[in-house]
Write a protein that holds these residues in place. Structure first.
Motif, PDB file in Angstrom:
ATOM      1  N   PHE A 126      58.482  84.412  85.133  1.00 41.44           N
ATOM      2  CA  PHE A 126      59.881  84.377  85.564  1.00 41.44           C
ATOM      3  C   PHE A 126      60.134  84.938  86.863  1.00 41.44           C
ATOM      4  O   PHE A 126      59.781  86.322  87.209  1.00 41.44           O
ATOM      5  CB  PHE A 126      60.932  85.043  84.645  1.00 41.44           C
ATOM      6  N   ASN A 167      53.902  80.397  84.166  1.00 41.09           N
ATOM      7  CA  ASN A 167      54.160  81.323  82.980  1.00 41.09           C
ATOM      8  C   ASN A 167      54.817  82.768  83.439  1.00 41.09           C
ATOM      9  O   ASN A 167      54.778  83.854  82.935  1.00 41.09           O
ATOM     10  CB  ASN A 167      52.813  81.876  82.181  1.00 41.09           C
ATOM     11  N   ASP A 189      64.721  73.055  80.926  1.00 40.54           N
ATOM     12  CA  ASP A 189      63.211  72.905  81.077  1.00 40.54           C
ATOM     13  C   ASP A 189      62.625  72.386  79.498  1.00 40.54           C
ATOM     14  O   ASP A 189      62.897  73.000  78.451  1.00 40.54           O
ATOM     15  CB  ASP A 189      62.611  74.340  81.059  1.00 40.54           C
ATOM     16  N   ARG A 199      61.929  80.026  86.434  1.00 37.75           N
ATOM     17  CA  ARG A 199      61.021  80.131  85.860  1.00 37.75           C
ATOM     18  C   ARG A 199      59.768  79.287  86.597  1.00 37.75           C
ATOM     19  O   ARG A 199      60.218  77.949  86.945  1.00 37.75           O
ATOM     20  CB  ARG A 199      60.975  79.473  84.573  1.00 37.75           C
TER      21      ARG A 199
END
Length: 1151
Positions: free
Chosen positions: A720, A718, A76, A715
């Motif tokens: 997980f 914002n 990411d 993810r």
């Protein structure tokens, strides 16, 4: 001492020692022995040290893994604290880079390079800002969530964006005109006009390619708006709103003089943008200067050069269109079509052969994706924009193209799986090559060869990635792109090092080729301006290549070589390798940017309908669950594009809607199904003894869902998404809630928790509920909910405070005692006690209604009134004792009124009613006793109930935190409640007496005052029933057997208290009368037994013995009933009448 101790305890080793000691006398052998011993010790130490290093390395690895911040499996970029940018960069301007002695050439190259850079900037702005702003208009709001007026509000916010787009389009028009003018001036057919440079053999192909890119931008804008129905609908609504405002501006607080300019602006925006004429207006511009400046339409040289550039560009593109090695040829083909239409619009000439060649491409590539979900058809575009050329085609040719398009779709649908497999093999092979080549150390003797191999592998990346159009319909194709970018990122440091060396190597090769050509030009001593231009161009290219391979430098080299390749400066065998090297340089210099752009899955937003299908497939094939990371990474790619949305208050609203939509789909199609399937599997595994269904994996198959729990958290925005934690929480919550509802199932859910840990590796949380003991018995909550069933199925024992089940299908009877109730109260809390009494009150109300109906019955009431009158008449004669015969007569006479199918009289049913009322009162008594028992168990840790310190004050004195003070306050409250409950308890009997007594003693219920006179026949009925039940205990069929039923005594005592008739009942002296009657009969029987024993009549004697025994049993049962009734009366303070209690209450209040 150490050796002595050992050898003394082990004589065999001692002998061996002396034997070796003898050998030590020989020096040579002694040295050998010591060296061997040292070697052995060294090997042992080395082995231990190696073991220590292995353990230490494993510890370091665990620490590294624990501190690793890469939670997901996919790279990411937004989480990178620092990134390595491989794109070459410098701050030099074009004027600084383009420096030769040839000033004219400098100007030409500078102008063309500046125009190309401007086009690149416009293209970037369109792709990032305007495409996304238009595409995402209307997103983030559904028809159901939108209220009236939202459409107009969105369009109101969007007008400023449209105005910016209008300025952008105008700028594009100006750049297109400028490019055409600059080319027309250079390639002029006017012999009188001054020649800037010699253009024979000079072809600025890069200029036409950039112009084609700009025209592609305009075509794309047209297609986006044309396909955007929501935008057009909202625009129409906004115009209607504006008309309403125009009729009454003051109502909306708008000045009329500002309204007209705004209307003109909207009209201009509509004509320029929304009518689908952006591209058409561009090509219909006035390219010929009005004041006799630049001539374009009549410039035959320019027309010829334009046509030549088109044919050259098409020849470069056509061969690779639709092929696996295709890179950006489709985008170039769109630009070529735009240039062809522009050429027709300017010069009004058509190359029929070239036109047909353009249309033939549609057979190989029937449709092209311009951006997102915008599909462009070249045949429709060409036919629409050049109607004159369309007339030259027969209808059959047009129909053939459409048929070919349908066949293409069918072929792709059939070969899609096969294509995906080949792509998968290709990607896997490329990843292996990538890791293999980059893991090797570079050998200096084969450095050039190594760089060449690495260059080919990197370029292969670009050859493969751009075929996204073939992967639209199959979701797994997305995974390949993420594989590529992840692999590229993982080895980014090695790639960075290699890219720099490869770029330098390619620049060296290009410089070498240019140097050879330059020497060839210098060696020719013939001077001409054309030769000077060539030499200057070669020098410029050479100078530019000596530096970082930025976009500007590579553009300048391309433009310079357009001039430098004329006059056969390069041989054919030299020119093609040079072009190939420069092409490789372009690809390598922009490697990471190209990889990221080609792997950008932003388009998936417009095809997110495949996401639920994909999740269903992943759920069915759990082995592929690891790919979820790549799918969510692909879904996240559209976030930067969504930030350009302008129709909402903030782009964050759109992101929230998108986030919510994806999470709802994920929950519905994966997480919820997974949770329920896991719960179902655990339940069936725990209840295998019930044999609910066939679970043989060989017959019904087996789905290993454990794969989902080995995934790292995914993810998304914002958050997980931890599938393992989600399922664990669901099971914890479900097991906890169901355990609270049915606490007797705590063991089952505990077993399911253990199974979840063993089978799926889930870290389950203990419920920490008060678990039930082995003496839990029937739960208070269940009794409370079904108290009407409980009082009819259970029998009460007054002395032991125990309830016994009346009958059961099992081999045992359930019992309930104080410990059971105390445990149940401990489980549910003391608050359940008041609720239970409230339920009992509701139950008693219903039962007392039936009681009142029975007492009001004419047959019963008339008999009772007669019995009262009779007793008053004969009480003086019978020593104030109610006659036994009268009660017996009532008991037998009432059977004449009728009996139930099971042989019960009305008096039997009345007795059962009173027993049930008494059982309810017994249950209330047990609840109170159980509550006191529970409180005593809870408060046993308090040292002194009379002296309990105030913890809150102590905490405040110590100055502890607010949380500690709150906890201390809570502790004080709990201790206060426990102390009060333990010391006082609650007088539930008094409450239940006080609530019903006024109504029972009311004058309107005078018929109830006859109750005391029915007690004697009731006791007779009860004794007969009790004897019958006890006799059944000794029989094989124990149906109806019982040895206690003190609920009757409790019920009689309670009702007498409610009616305040203890004195009236005592005045009957009923039990004394019964005792005298049975004692008298027993004595008479005993006397007869003595007479018959003398006469020795054995049969008569046996009858006398049975009679004597029966009388004693009856007397004993009456005595037991008397004792039970006397005990029950104590609970209700039978020693005082209602008047005495009221007097005592007044005196207490007076004090």
């Amino acid at each position: 001492m150490y050796t002595s101790k050992i050898f003394f305890n082990k004589p065999l080793k001692c002998l061996l020692f002396f034997h070796i000691w003898g050998l030590f006398e020989m020096d040579t052998e002694l040295d050998d022995w010591f060296s061997t011993k040292k070697k052995i010790h060294a090997e042992v130490q080395l082995k231990n040290y190696g073991k220590f290093l292995e353990e230490y390395a494993s510890q370091l690895k665990r620490i590294e893994d624990a501190l690793d911040d890469s939670i997901g499996d996919v790279w990411d970029f937004s989480l990178d604290p620092i990134a390595l940018k491989l794109l070459p960069y410098e701050q030099s301007s074009l004027l600084e880079l383009i420096k030769t002695e040839n000033k004219v050439l400098n100007k030409v190259i500078t102008v063309y390079a500046a125009l190309c850079c401007e086009i690149k900037k416009l293209k970037y702005e369109a792709e990032t800002k305007f495409y996304n702003g238009l595409l995402f208009y209307g997103e983030g709001a559904t028809d159901s969530s939108m209220v009236e007026g939202d459409c107009q509000i969105q369009m109101g916010r969007f007008v400023s964006f449209l105005q910016e787009l209008s300025c952008f389009v105008t700028r594009c028009y100006e750049v297109v005109v400028n490019v055409v003018h600059q080319l027309a001036v250079l390639y002029t057919s006017n012999k009188n006009a001054p020649k800037i440079i010699e253009t024979s053999g000079v072809h600025f192909q890069a200029m036409y390619e950039h112009l084609g890119e700009l025209l592609t931008v305009l075509i794309t804008l047209d297609e986006i708006i044309d396909n955007h129905g929501t935008l057009k609908d909202h625009w129409t609504m906004y115009k209607r709103l504006l008309k309403s405002v125009h009729h009454n501006p003051s109502k909306f607080g708008i000045q009329e003089d500002k309204l007209k300019p705004f209307e003109k602006l909207l009209l201009k925006l509509e004509c320029q943008l929304l009518d689908g004429m952006i591209f058409q207006a561009c090509i219909e511009q006035q390219f010929d200067s009005i004041n006799g400046g630049v001539s374009v339409s009549k410039n035959s040289a320019f027309a010829e050069e334009f046509a030549h550039a088109l044919r050259t560009a098409f020849a470069n593109v056509e061969g690779k269109l639709g092929e696996p090695s295709e890179i950006d040829q489709r985008d170039k083909y769109v630009g070529i079509c735009g240039l062809f239409v522009l050429h027709f619009q300017i010069f009004r000439t058509i190359d029929k052969k070239f036109y047909k060649s353009l249309l033939d491409v549609c057979k190989k590539v029937p449709a092209i994706t311009l951006t997102a979900n915008i599909i462009w058809f070249a045949d429709s575009f060409l036919i629409q924009k050049i109607p004159a050329a369309a007339k030259l085609l027969d209808k059959k040719s047009i129909h053939t193209i459409k048929t070919q398009r349908e066949n293409f779709l069918q072929q792709k649908a059939q070969s899609l799986t096969k294509d995906m497999q080949s792509y998968y093999v290709f990607v896997s092979s490329w990843m292996t090559k990538m890791e293999s080549i980059l893991s090797k150390e570079q050998r200096m003797d084969k450095f050039a060869e190594d760089l060449s191999n690495r260059c080919n592998v990197f370029i292969q990346t670009n050859d493969h990635e751009t075929n996204k159009q073939n992967l639209f319909t199959l979701v797994y194709g997305l995974i390949f792109f993420l594989f590529l970018i992840t692999t590229s990122t993982v080895v980014s440091m090695v790639v960075a090092d290699s890219v720099t060396h490869i770029s330098q190597h390619l620049q060296y090769q290009a410089l070498h080729s240019i140097s050879v050509a330059k020497k060839r030009v210098i060696s020719d001593k013939k001077y001409s301006e054309q030769r000077l231009d060539v030499l200057s161009a070669l020098v410029l290219a050479e100078n530019t290549l000596n530096g970082p391979s930025t976009k500007q430098r590579r553009l300048i080299v391309s433009l310079a070589l357009s001039v430098g390749t004329q006059m056969k400066t390069f041989k054919d065998e030299e020119l093609l390798p040079l072009q190939l090297v420069l092409k490789k340089l372009d690809l390598i210099s922009e490697l990471t940017e190209r990889v990221r752009a080609q792997c950008d899955c932003c388009f998936l937003y417009w095809h997110r309908a495949v996401f639920p299908i994909y999740l269903d497939d992943v759920y069915e094939n759990a082995v592929d669950s690891a790919r979820l990371h790549y799918m969510f990474s692909a879904l996240r790619d559209c976030v930067p594009a969504m930030m350009h949305a302008r129709h909402l208050e903030s782009y964050e609203v759109l992101l929230e809607c998108y986030d919510k939509e994806i999470m709802e789909v994920l929950n519905e199609h994966l997480l919820d199904k997974l949770c329920k399937e896991i719960e179902k599997d655990l339940r069936l595994s725990v209840h295998t003894h019930l044999k609910l269904d066939d679970r043989n994996p060989f017959r019904v198959g087996m789905k290993d869902l454990a794969h989902f729990f080995f995934l790292n958290p995914i993810r998304f925005f914002n958050r997980f998404i931890d599938i393992k934690a989600h399922v664990t929480h669901y099971l914890d919550k479900t097991f906890y809630n169901l355990t609270t509802v049915a606490l007797h199932d705590w063991a089952t859910y505990s077993e399911m928790r253990n199974l979840a840990t063993q089978r799926y590796g889930l870290s389950m949380t203990e419920a920490h509920l008060p678990s039930q003991t082995l003496e839990q018995g029937l739960d208070v909550l269940e009794i409370m909910r079904n108290i009407h069933v409980f009082v009819s199925r259970y029998l009460y024992n007054l002395n032991n405070q125990i309830f016994i089940e009346r009958t059961s299908n099992n081999k045992h009877l359930n019992t309930i005692n104080i410990r059971h109730v105390a445990n149940s109260i401990r489980t549910h809390g003391t608050g359940i006690m008041n609720t239970t009494v409230n339920f009992t009150y509701q139950f008693l109300r219903k039962k007392f209604y039936i009681f009142s109906q029975f007492m009001y019955d004419e047959h019963i009431k008339s008999r009772l009134i007669k019995d009262i009158r009779f007793f008053r008449e004969v009480k003086d004669q019978n020593d104030h004792k109610y006659p036994f015969e009268r009660a017996d007569k009532f008991n037998r006479g009432i059977r004449k009124l009728g009996i139930t199918p099971d042989g019960q009289s009305y008096l039997d049913q009345f007795r059962q009613l009173i027993s049930q009322i008494g059982n309810a009162m017994g249950y209330v008594r047990m609840i109170r006793s159980g509550g006191l028992h529970c409180c005593s168990s809870a408060i046993r840790f308090v040292p002194d109930l009379e002296d309990i310190v105030n913890f809150e004050e102590l905490v405040k004195e110590e100055g502890l935190s607010e949380e500690t003070q709150k906890a201390a306050r809570q502790l004080d409250s709990v201790l206060s409640d426990l102390t009060r409950n333990f010391a006082e308890g609650t007088e539930y009997f008094k409450m239940l007496v006080d609530v019903f007594a006024p109504e029972f003693r009311s004058p309107k219920n005078m018929h109830l005052r006859n109750f005391y006179i029915i007690v004697p026949p009731l006791t007779l009925n009860f004794v007969e029933h009790s004897i019958s039940c006890k006799e059944k205990l000794n029989k094989k069929n124990k149906s109806g057997a019982a040895f206690t039923d003190d609920g009757f005594a409790m019920g009689v005592a309670y009702i007498l208290k409610l009616l305040d008739q203890y004195q009236e009942f005592d005045s009957l002296h009923w039990f004394q009368s019964v005792r005298e009657k049975y004692v008298k009969e027993i004595r008479a029987v005993a006397k007869q037994q003595n007479v018959q024993s003398i006469n020795q009549d054995e049969k008569l004697l046996q009858t006398m013995n049975l009679t004597h025994k029966r009388l004693e049993v009856c007397l004993q049962e009456f005595e037991l009933l008397y004792f039970s009734l006397s005990s029950a009366r104590i609970f209700f303070r039978a020693d005082k009448t209602a008047a005495e209690e009221n007097q005592e209450k007044k005196e207490r209040e007076g004090e």
